[in-house]
Design a protein around this motif. Structure first.
Motif, PDB file in Angstrom:
ATOM      1  N   ASN A  24     -38.597  57.283 -48.467  1.00 10.09           N
ATOM      2  CA  ASN A  24     -37.212  57.594 -48.130  1.00 10.09           C
ATOM      3  C   ASN A  24     -36.589  56.412 -47.393  1.00 10.09           C
ATOM      4  O   ASN A  24     -37.194  55.835 -46.494  1.00 10.09           O
ATOM      5  N   LYS A  44     -33.727  53.346 -53.220  1.00  5.37           N
ATOM      6  CA  LYS A  44     -33.704  53.901 -54.581  1.00  5.37           C
ATOM      7  C   LYS A  44     -32.364  54.565 -54.899  1.00  5.37           C
ATOM      8  O   LYS A  44     -31.768  54.299 -55.951  1.00  5.37           O
ATOM      9  N   SER A  45     -31.908  55.433 -54.009  1.00  9.33           N
ATOM     10  CA  SER A  45     -30.640  56.133 -54.252  1.00  9.33           C
ATOM     11  C   SER A  45     -29.465  55.159 -54.298  1.00  9.33           C
ATOM     12  O   SER A  45     -28.522  55.360 -55.071  1.00  9.33           O
ATOM     13  N   THR A  46     -29.544  54.108 -53.511  1.00  5.67           N
ATOM     14  CA  THR A  46     -28.481  53.100 -53.544  1.00  5.67           C
ATOM     15  C   THR A  46     -28.418  52.429 -54.905  1.00  5.67           C
ATOM     16  O   THR A  46     -27.333  52.199 -55.441  1.00  5.67           O
ATOM     17  N   ILE A  63     -29.207  53.738 -57.790  1.00  2.00           N
ATOM     18  CA  ILE A  63     -28.613  54.690 -58.722  1.00  2.00           C
ATOM     19  C   ILE A  63     -27.105  54.796 -58.495  1.00  2.00           C
ATOM     20  O   ILE A  63     -26.314  54.805 -59.453  1.00  2.00           O
ATOM     21  N   LYS A  64     -26.676  54.883 -57.253  1.00  4.27           N
ATOM     22  CA  LYS A  64     -25.242  54.973 -56.950  1.00  4.27           C
ATOM     23  C   LYS A  64     -24.493  53.739 -57.436  1.00  4.27           C
ATOM     24  O   LYS A  64     -23.353  53.837 -57.912  1.00  4.27           O
ATOM     25  N   PRO A 115     -29.073  64.357 -61.531  1.00  2.15           N
ATOM     26  CA  PRO A 115     -29.183  64.231 -60.074  1.00  2.15           C
ATOM     27  C   PRO A 115     -30.372  65.015 -59.539  1.00  2.15           C
ATOM     28  O   PRO A 115     -30.894  65.907 -60.205  1.00  2.15           O
ATOM     29  N   GLU A 116     -30.778  64.679 -58.324  1.00  2.29           N
ATOM     30  CA  GLU A 116     -31.917  65.374 -57.728  1.00  2.29           C
ATOM     31  C   GLU A 116     -31.602  66.839 -57.456  1.00  2.29           C
ATOM     32  O   GLU A 116     -32.459  67.713 -57.639  1.00  2.29           O
ATOM     33  N   ASP A 139     -33.060  61.212 -61.411  1.00  2.00           N
ATOM     34  CA  ASP A 139     -33.367  61.155 -59.980  1.00  2.00           C
ATOM     35  C   ASP A 139     -34.225  62.369 -59.618  1.00  2.00           C
ATOM     36  O   ASP A 139     -33.735  63.493 -59.590  1.00  2.00           O
ATOM     37  N   GLU A 140     -35.499  62.129 -59.364  1.00  6.44           N
ATOM     38  CA  GLU A 140     -36.459  63.198 -59.051  1.00  6.44           C
ATOM     39  C   GLU A 140     -36.385  64.337 -60.090  1.00  6.44           C
ATOM     40  O   GLU A 140     -36.050  65.485 -59.775  1.00  6.44           O
ATOM     41  N   CYS A 160     -36.489  57.924 -60.839  1.00  8.65           N
ATOM     42  CA  CYS A 160     -36.952  57.902 -59.455  1.00  8.65           C
ATOM     43  C   CYS A 160     -37.886  59.071 -59.252  1.00  8.65           C
ATOM     44  O   CYS A 160     -37.552  60.182 -59.656  1.00  8.65           O
TER      45      CYS A 160
END
Length: 246
Positions: free
Chosen positions: A42, A46-48, A50-51, A84-85, A161-162, A192
């Motif tokens: 965390n 990773k999320s950055t 994707i965004k 999305p997750e 994402d997940e 991810c």
């Protein structure tokens, strides 16, 4: 399909929170027909990533190439399927309502939407529940409904994402099988996951991020060999722990 070139992104200071550098000169690529696993703890960035690909945010420095254009190009968005997750559906609608709306925004005809809905809802074991309100879906069912939305317009690139979030063991096995089917058909996939065994099983290559920096990019077996581990999971853990995070 995707190319990050020395991407930097810092989130501005907010009340009670310092400015945070999310990505520091990150470069990587995803080739057509390839599956790339994006892994890290965390806060790794990773999320950055994707965004940035979805144009939810923009980089401070560096260049991003996406499907021969850039994330800023609205036409590119129709060629991407995004899972999305966490699902966030209007409670009073059913999955058919959502598919009709999503299909129209992607320029699909009514006939294409109807055919795609039956195809993917059947594959994801949701066809018998297609008229139930989404508020009555379990978390796993909502995750599968989200995947149907991502696949409806037959995208060239999938960003997941997940994808196993909220799924029970049977649902997880089915999702792994579906991703494997899509991979075998030549879809380009960026996903991810915190489940390292899934990454090892599905990914052609992996990108390991840690505190906004790239630690590794290559085949899972290469990381295991470099770190002297018995498998990818052991290699990943040794690599990250060597950076000072237990």
């Amino acid at each position: 399909m995707i190319k990050f070139n020395q991407i930097e992104k810092t989130y501005a200071k907010e009340l009670g929170r310092r400015a945070k550098q999310a990505l520091a000169g990150v470069s990587f690529a995803l080739a057509p027909g390839e599956t790339l696993g994006l892994v890290g703890a965390n806060g790794a960035g990773k999320s950055t990533c994707i965004k940035l690909l979805l144009d939810f945010i923009r980089a401070d420095r560096g260049e991003i190439s996406l499907l021969g254009s850039t994330p800023k190009d609205p036409a590119v968005r129709r060629r991407i399927g995004y899972l999305p997750e966490t699902a966030n559906f209007p409670a009073n609608l059913n999955v058919l309502d959502m598919l009709r709306f999503s299909g129209r925004t992607c320029g699909l005809s009514r006939e294409q939407i109807a055919a795609g809905a039956e195809k993917w809802l059947s594959r994801l074991s949701l066809w018998p529940d297609r008229k139930r309100p989404l508020r009555d879906y379990s978390k796993g069912m909502q995750q599968r409904a989200n995947f149907a939305l991502a696949l409806l317009h037959e995208p060239e690139l999938l960003i997941l994402d997940e994808p196993m979030s909220g799924l029970d063991p049977i649902g997880r096995a089915d999702m792994l099988g579906l991703i494997g089917e899509l991979k075998a058909k030549g879809r380009s996939i960026l996903f991810c996951s915190h489940i390292l065994e899934d990454v090892d099983r599905l990914a052609d290559r992996v990108l390991v991020l840690h505190r906004g920096r790239k630690l590794f990019e290559g085949m899972p077996a290469e990381l295991a060999a470099q770190r002297g581990g018995r498998d990818f999971t052991a290699g990943y853990l040794d690599l990250v722990q060597s950076e000072g995070e237990q």
